[in-house]
Structures are given as C-alpha cells and as structure tokens.
Design a protein around this motif. Structure first.
Motif, PDB file in Angstrom:
ATOM      1  N   LEU A  46      33.638   0.747  11.402  1.00  0.00           N
ATOM      2  CA  LEU A  46      32.661  -0.276  11.034  1.00  0.00           C
ATOM      3  C   LEU A  46      32.698  -0.552   9.533  1.00  0.00           C
ATOM      4  O   LEU A  46      32.705  -1.716   9.109  1.00  0.00           O
ATOM      5  CB  LEU A  46      31.258   0.147  11.471  1.00  0.00           C
ATOM      6  N   LEU A  47      32.756   0.498   8.736  1.00  0.00           N
ATOM      7  CA  LEU A  47      32.843   0.306   7.275  1.00  0.00           C
ATOM      8  C   LEU A  47      34.142  -0.383   6.885  1.00  0.00           C
ATOM      9  O   LEU A  47      34.158  -1.242   5.994  1.00  0.00           O
ATOM     10  CB  LEU A  47      32.693   1.647   6.549  1.00  0.00           C
ATOM     11  N   ASP A  48      35.240  -0.046   7.547  1.00  0.00           N
ATOM     12  CA  ASP A  48      36.515  -0.706   7.266  1.00  0.00           C
ATOM     13  C   ASP A  48      36.478  -2.181   7.672  1.00  0.00           C
ATOM     14  O   ASP A  48      37.020  -3.034   6.961  1.00  0.00           O
ATOM     15  CB  ASP A  48      37.669   0.008   7.984  1.00  0.00           C
ATOM     16  N   ALA A  51      34.572  -3.935   5.045  1.00  0.00           N
ATOM     17  CA  ALA A  51      35.401  -4.060   3.839  1.00  0.00           C
ATOM     18  C   ALA A  51      36.402  -5.197   3.991  1.00  0.00           C
ATOM     19  O   ALA A  51      36.660  -5.948   3.036  1.00  0.00           O
ATOM     20  CB  ALA A  51      36.119  -2.739   3.550  1.00  0.00           C
ATOM     21  N   GLY A  52      36.963  -5.349   5.177  1.00  0.00           N
ATOM     22  CA  GLY A  52      37.878  -6.462   5.425  1.00  0.00           C
ATOM     23  C   GLY A  52      37.183  -7.804   5.301  1.00  0.00           C
ATOM     24  O   GLY A  52      37.718  -8.740   4.685  1.00  0.00           O
ATOM     25  N   LEU A  53      35.988  -7.915   5.872  1.00  0.00           N
ATOM     26  CA  LEU A  53      35.215  -9.160   5.742  1.00  0.00           C
ATOM     27  C   LEU A  53      34.877  -9.432   4.281  1.00  0.00           C
ATOM     28  O   LEU A  53      35.002 -10.564   3.805  1.00  0.00           O
ATOM     29  CB  LEU A  53      33.940  -9.087   6.593  1.00  0.00           C
ATOM     30  N   LYS A 115      38.690  -4.229  18.264  1.00  0.00           N
ATOM     31  CA  LYS A 115      38.222  -3.023  18.953  1.00  0.00           C
ATOM     32  C   LYS A 115      39.254  -1.903  18.854  1.00  0.00           C
ATOM     33  O   LYS A 115      38.907  -0.739  18.626  1.00  0.00           O
ATOM     34  CB  LYS A 115      37.901  -3.340  20.411  1.00  0.00           C
ATOM     35  N   ALA A 116      40.522  -2.230  19.006  1.00  0.00           N
ATOM     36  CA  ALA A 116      41.580  -1.227  18.914  1.00  0.00           C
ATOM     37  C   ALA A 116      41.710  -0.667  17.489  1.00  0.00           C
ATOM     38  O   ALA A 116      41.927   0.527  17.306  1.00  0.00           O
ATOM     39  CB  ALA A 116      42.914  -1.823  19.362  1.00  0.00           C
ATOM     40  N   THR A 117      41.572  -1.529  16.500  1.00  0.00           N
ATOM     41  CA  THR A 117      41.745  -1.119  15.107  1.00  0.00           C
ATOM     42  C   THR A 117      40.513  -0.427  14.541  1.00  0.00           C
ATOM     43  O   THR A 117      40.629   0.591  13.859  1.00  0.00           O
ATOM     44  CB  THR A 117      42.079  -2.346  14.230  1.00  0.00           C
ATOM     45  N   PHE A 118      39.330  -0.991  14.805  1.00  0.00           N
ATOM     46  CA  PHE A 118      38.103  -0.529  14.148  1.00  0.00           C
ATOM     47  C   PHE A 118      37.114   0.192  15.061  1.00  0.00           C
ATOM     48  O   PHE A 118      36.106   0.705  14.568  1.00  0.00           O
ATOM     49  CB  PHE A 118      37.388  -1.719  13.505  1.00  0.00           C
ATOM     50  N   LYS A 119      37.331   0.168  16.391  1.00  0.00           N
ATOM     51  CA  LYS A 119      36.364   0.701  17.356  1.00  0.00           C
ATOM     52  C   LYS A 119      35.039  -0.062  17.281  1.00  0.00           C
ATOM     53  O   LYS A 119      33.957   0.502  17.423  1.00  0.00           O
ATOM     54  CB  LYS A 119      36.158   2.203  17.193  1.00  0.00           C
ATOM     55  N   ALA A 164      29.363   1.640  -0.354  1.00  0.00           N
ATOM     56  CA  ALA A 164      29.980   2.777  -1.050  1.00  0.00           C
ATOM     57  C   ALA A 164      29.167   4.045  -0.814  1.00  0.00           C
ATOM     58  O   ALA A 164      29.731   5.122  -0.553  1.00  0.00           O
ATOM     59  CB  ALA A 164      30.117   2.489  -2.541  1.00  0.00           C
ATOM     60  N   ASP A 165      27.843   3.930  -0.892  1.00  0.00           N
ATOM     61  CA  ASP A 165      26.987   5.085  -0.596  1.00  0.00           C
ATOM     62  C   ASP A 165      27.162   5.521   0.850  1.00  0.00           C
ATOM     63  O   ASP A 165      27.200   6.714   1.146  1.00  0.00           O
ATOM     64  CB  ASP A 165      25.513   4.757  -0.853  1.00  0.00           C
TER      65      ASP A 165
END
Length: 179
Positions: A46-48, A51-53, A115-119, A164-165
């Motif tokens: 989810l954080l990744d 970050a992509g968005l 879904k495959a990449t980020f769950k 970041a936190d």
C-alpha cells in the motif's frame, strides 16, 4: 465483537457525525493494522502504491480503505488477509486533463497487475468528476460484510504527509518480528 470496525463510533449519537469512513493518518493506520508478517507485506504494498501515485503527481484527494484487512479475519475466518481494498479518489495534477494524464495513471488502473505487485485491490475515481451514485455505491458496498453485517472503513488523505512516518513504523514493527 464481530471482528469489524463499528460503522458508528460506540457511545456516540447514532445520527451524529462520528461514523464511517473514519479519517485516519497513514502512520496511525500502519501502527494499528501491522499485526503480522502477512499484514506488513500488504501495508508495504500500500505504501509503495501510494509512492507510485505521488511520483506521478497524484497527491490531492483521499483513499477509502476496506476489506478483510480491516477485520480480525485471523480470528473470524482463521486466515490472514490476502490484500487490502482501496478506492483512490484523486484530483489530477494541475494542468492535466483525464485524457492527457491517462498514460501516467494507466499502471495504477490495471487491477490484476496492481494486486499482484502491491497486494492492493485498487480502483481510481477522478475528482471532481464523480457522481453521487458512485459515492453511494462504494459506501453501501463497504458498509457491510458479505453476510450483511454492518461495518466501518477508513479514509486516509492522499497527501504523502505521513507516509515516511508510516514506513518507519512499519520497518520498526517488521524488524521486531511478530508472535
């Protein structure tokens, strides 16, 4: 008691404003739901995704977060969550139209790949071009479990302010291990 977030904050006026979706900073969300190694992998995804968005300029709006991830599915069904369900309600970066921005957004619209990449089971809705019926659809879908039980869900600001936190909390909890 039923393993879900209550749709209305307990002890408050049932017709009052203390109800789902509950606005939660990302760092508090991670702190609350990072309960196992399986959940930590989903939260990292989810954080990744966020970050992509953010990297393509999608930083204004909010995300509704739901699914078995917000339930005590480990206790009620004896299994960990497989993913987290997210609808991103986003404003496009300044000066962009939906047509001109679509190539940048496309990787985040492919549900199977995301879904495959980020769950993350991910949907995107562009603001302000969203209708009342669309909002009603998501709210009514996510306000109940499949068995009809009322439940609540979370809303997290799309801005990267707390990410970041949240990542630091996730790293600390993951590094400490899980029981």
């Amino acid at each position: 008691m039923a393993g879900v977030i209550p749709p209305i904050k307990p002890g408050t006026d049932p017709a009052g404003p203390d109800r789902s979706p509950y606005k939660v900073p990302m760092n508090n969300f991670v702190d609350r739901f990072c309960l196992s190694s399986e959940r930590s992998v989903i939260l990292k995804g989810l954080l990744d995704l966020r970050a992509g968005l953010h990297s393509i300029g999608v930083v204004q709006g909010f995300q509704w977060i739901d699914g078995s991830f917000l339930e005590h599915i480990e206790d009620t069904d004896g299994r960990p969550p497989n993913d987290v369900d997210v609808v991103t309600f986003a404003f496009l970066p300044t000066g962009q139209t939906q047509a001109s921005f679509l190539p940048f957004l496309q990787p985040y619209l492919d549900r199977t790949a995301v879904k495959a990449t980020f769950k993350v089971d991910h949907f995107v809705k562009i603001l302000p071009n969203i209708g009342v019926r669309d909002v009603c659809y998501w709210h009514s879908l996510w306000s109940h479990r499949r068995d009809g039980l009322w439940k609540g869900y979370a809303e997290i600001d799309l801005a990267p302010t707390d990410d970041a936190d949240a990542a630091a909390i996730l790293s600390a909890k993951t590094g400490a291990g899980f029981k």
